[in-house]
Design a protein around this motif. Structure first.
Motif, PDB file in Angstrom:
ATOM      1  N   SER A  93      10.732  -0.087 -28.315  1.00  0.00           N
ATOM      2  CA  SER A  93       9.532   0.053 -29.147  1.00  0.00           C
ATOM      3  C   SER A  93       8.249   0.229 -28.334  1.00  0.00           C
ATOM      4  N   PHE A  94       8.174  -0.379 -27.161  1.00  0.00           N
ATOM      5  CA  PHE A  94       6.939  -0.336 -26.376  1.00  0.00           C
ATOM      6  C   PHE A  94       7.044   0.539 -25.130  1.00  0.00           C
ATOM      7  N   ASP A  95       8.113   1.298 -25.011  1.00  0.00           N
ATOM      8  CA  ASP A  95       8.320   2.092 -23.792  1.00  0.00           C
ATOM      9  C   ASP A  95       7.180   3.074 -23.533  1.00  0.00           C
ATOM     10  N   ALA A  96       6.782   3.804 -24.567  1.00  0.00           N
ATOM     11  CA  ALA A  96       5.724   4.808 -24.391  1.00  0.00           C
ATOM     12  C   ALA A  96       4.404   4.145 -24.013  1.00  0.00           C
ATOM     13  N   ALA A  97       4.083   3.034 -24.678  1.00  0.00           N
ATOM     14  CA  ALA A  97       2.837   2.331 -24.398  1.00  0.00           C
ATOM     15  C   ALA A  97       2.860   1.721 -22.996  1.00  0.00           C
ATOM     16  N   GLN A  98       3.993   1.158 -22.607  1.00  0.00           N
ATOM     17  CA  GLN A  98       4.090   0.568 -21.273  1.00  0.00           C
ATOM     18  C   GLN A  98       3.938   1.632 -20.192  1.00  0.00           C
ATOM     19  N   SER A  99       4.545   2.790 -20.427  1.00  0.00           N
ATOM     20  CA  SER A  99       4.440   3.890 -19.469  1.00  0.00           C
ATOM     21  C   SER A  99       2.983   4.355 -19.334  1.00  0.00           C
ATOM     22  N   ARG A 100       2.285   4.425 -20.471  1.00  0.00           N
ATOM     23  CA  ARG A 100       0.889   4.854 -20.473  1.00  0.00           C
ATOM     24  C   ARG A 100       0.022   3.868 -19.684  1.00  0.00           C
ATOM     25  N   VAL A 101       0.201   2.573 -19.935  1.00  0.00           N
ATOM     26  CA  VAL A 101      -0.586   1.546 -19.248  1.00  0.00           C
ATOM     27  C   VAL A 101      -0.250   1.522 -17.757  1.00  0.00           C
ATOM     28  N   TYR A 102       1.009   1.730 -17.441  1.00  0.00           N
ATOM     29  CA  TYR A 102       1.419   1.779 -16.031  1.00  0.00           C
ATOM     30  C   TYR A 102       0.689   2.912 -15.306  1.00  0.00           C
ATOM     31  N   GLN A 103       0.631   4.085 -15.916  1.00  0.00           N
ATOM     32  CA  GLN A 103      -0.044   5.229 -15.305  1.00  0.00           C
ATOM     33  C   GLN A 103      -1.542   4.955 -15.112  1.00  0.00           C
ATOM     34  N   GLY A 109       0.801  -1.223   0.000  1.00  0.00           N
ATOM     35  CA  GLY A 109       0.000   0.000   0.000  1.00  0.00           C
ATOM     36  C   GLY A 109       0.827   1.262   0.000  1.00  0.00           C
ATOM     37  N   GLU A 110       2.151   1.114   0.147  1.00  0.00           N
ATOM     38  CA  GLU A 110       3.009   2.296   0.177  1.00  0.00           C
ATOM     39  C   GLU A 110       3.209   2.890  -1.204  1.00  0.00           C
ATOM     40  N   SER A 111       3.269   2.062  -2.222  1.00  0.00           N
ATOM     41  CA  SER A 111       3.416   2.562  -3.595  1.00  0.00           C
ATOM     42  C   SER A 111       3.107   1.439  -4.583  1.00  0.00           C
ATOM     43  N   PHE A 112       2.760   1.852  -5.785  1.00  0.00           N
ATOM     44  CA  PHE A 112       2.467   0.883  -6.836  1.00  0.00           C
ATOM     45  C   PHE A 112       3.730   0.110  -7.214  1.00  0.00           C
ATOM     46  N   ASP A 113       4.877   0.774  -7.193  1.00  0.00           N
ATOM     47  CA  ASP A 113       6.146   0.106  -7.499  1.00  0.00           C
ATOM     48  C   ASP A 113       6.425  -1.040  -6.533  1.00  0.00           C
ATOM     49  N   LYS A 114       6.168  -0.795  -5.242  1.00  0.00           N
ATOM     50  CA  LYS A 114       6.426  -1.835  -4.251  1.00  0.00           C
ATOM     51  C   LYS A 114       5.487  -3.027  -4.435  1.00  0.00           C
ATOM     52  N   LEU A 115       4.274  -2.750  -4.867  1.00  0.00           N
ATOM     53  CA  LEU A 115       3.337  -3.837  -5.145  1.00  0.00           C
ATOM     54  C   LEU A 115       3.852  -4.714  -6.291  1.00  0.00           C
ATOM     55  N   LEU A 116       4.244  -4.085  -7.403  1.00  0.00           N
ATOM     56  CA  LEU A 116       4.675  -4.831  -8.581  1.00  0.00           C
ATOM     57  C   LEU A 116       6.030  -5.509  -8.392  1.00  0.00           C
ATOM     58  N   SER A 117       6.869  -4.959  -7.512  1.00  0.00           N
ATOM     59  CA  SER A 117       8.201  -5.534  -7.311  1.00  0.00           C
ATOM     60  C   SER A 117       8.157  -6.784  -6.426  1.00  0.00           C
ATOM     61  N   MET A 123      -2.966   2.044 -14.645  1.00  0.00           N
ATOM     62  CA  MET A 123      -3.128   1.100 -13.535  1.00  0.00           C
ATOM     63  C   MET A 123      -2.864   1.779 -12.197  1.00  0.00           C
ATOM     64  N   GLU A 124      -1.826   2.619 -12.149  1.00  0.00           N
ATOM     65  CA  GLU A 124      -1.462   3.272 -10.894  1.00  0.00           C
ATOM     66  C   GLU A 124      -2.551   4.237 -10.427  1.00  0.00           C
ATOM     67  N   GLN A 125      -3.093   5.016 -11.364  1.00  0.00           N
ATOM     68  CA  GLN A 125      -4.061   6.047 -10.996  1.00  0.00           C
ATOM     69  C   GLN A 125      -5.485   5.518 -10.844  1.00  0.00           C
ATOM     70  N   ASP A 126      -5.760   4.393 -11.458  1.00  0.00           N
ATOM     71  CA  ASP A 126      -7.129   3.883 -11.462  1.00  0.00           C
ATOM     72  C   ASP A 126      -7.250   2.541 -10.731  1.00  0.00           C
ATOM     73  N   SER A 127      -6.699   1.506 -11.313  1.00  0.00           N
ATOM     74  CA  SER A 127      -6.860   0.149 -10.771  1.00  0.00           C
ATOM     75  C   SER A 127      -6.211  -0.013  -9.397  1.00  0.00           C
ATOM     76  N   TYR A 128      -5.025   0.548  -9.228  1.00  0.00           N
ATOM     77  CA  TYR A 128      -4.311   0.407  -7.957  1.00  0.00           C
ATOM     78  C   TYR A 128      -5.095   1.040  -6.805  1.00  0.00           C
ATOM     79  N   THR A 129      -5.718   2.179  -7.075  1.00  0.00           N
ATOM     80  CA  THR A 129      -6.528   2.850  -6.049  1.00  0.00           C
ATOM     81  C   THR A 129      -7.691   1.969  -5.605  1.00  0.00           C
TER      82      THR A 129
END
Length: 235
Positions: free
Chosen positions: A172-182, A84-92, A184-190
């Protein structure tokens, strides 16, 4: 006259014997048929019993009833609090990633985390052949229009990825991965932090099986020959 009576008497006796013989044979035939039916029924019961004892029979039954259930993982309340401290800690955290994936499946949006995992694996590609094959797999599964697990991306990002497929790179997928990460972090993770799945872990309550939908095909790099994937370390 007496001779005729003897003849008819003998004839009647023969007919009586024949009738008795045929009745006996008919009775034996019915008995054999009955025995055969019983034997066949017994054999069917034995085959059914053996089938019910096979583990794969019960696995298929459970799969049909509940769909694809995420693997349950034992997690301490202390570990869950860290997620619950951060989305990064959840995924790691391996168990955190598994639990979050299970949550997304209840919302029918698991393609987002699967795409993110695929991108993490893609960036570990070691040679040009792996880069090309994995890039094509990701594009066909997640990016192109009407893809089986199409992720929600803007038109511009999709166009850039499509153009890069002629000569894909590890970026090739960096921009798309960053978008999907955001997303999930702002919506699904909450929502995950407020879900029964997560709150149950914090409170130490046992996890309950969740009814999930089934996909026609799930994403896996094992479909591609000669492509070794590190995706297993993330699931």
């Amino acid at each position: 006259m007496e001779t005729s009576l003897i003849f008819f008497s003998q004839l009647n006796m023969c007919e009586s014997k024949e009738k008795t013989f045929f009745r006996l044979m008919h009775g034996l035939a019915k008995e054999e048929t009955s025995k055969g039916a019983k034997i066949r029924a017994k054999e069917k019961r034995n085959r059914l019993s053996l089938l019910l004892q096979k583990p794969e029979f019960h696995e298929e039954t459970q799969t049909g009833r509940y769909g694809h259930l995420a693997k349950e993982t034992r997690v301490s309340p202390e570990e869950a609090v860290i997620w619950g401290e951060s989305f990064d800690k959840l995924l790691s955290h391996k168990a955190g990633l598994e639990t979050f994936t299970r949550f997304l499946k209840t919302e029918f949006s698991e393609e987002n985390i699967e795409f993110w995992i695929a991108c993490e694996d893609f960036k570990k590609s070691k040679n040009p052949q792996q880069i090309i094959q994995k890039a094509k797999a990701i594009y066909e599964k997640f990016i192109q229009s009407d893809a089986p697990q199409e992720v929600n991306l803007d038109f511009h990002t999709k166009e850039l990825i499509a153009k890069s497929m002629t000569q894909p790179t590890l970026q090739s997928f960096d921009a798309a991965q960053s978008r999907v990460y955001q997303l999930m972090e702002q919506d699904s993770y909450t929502r995950f932090l407020k879900s029964d799945i997560y709150l149950g872990l914090i409170e130490g309550r046992p996890q309950r099986p969740t009814n999930l939908r089934r996909r026609s095909r799930s994403f896996t790099y094992n479909e591609f020959q000669d492509v070794k994937s590190d995706v297993a370390i993330w699931l």
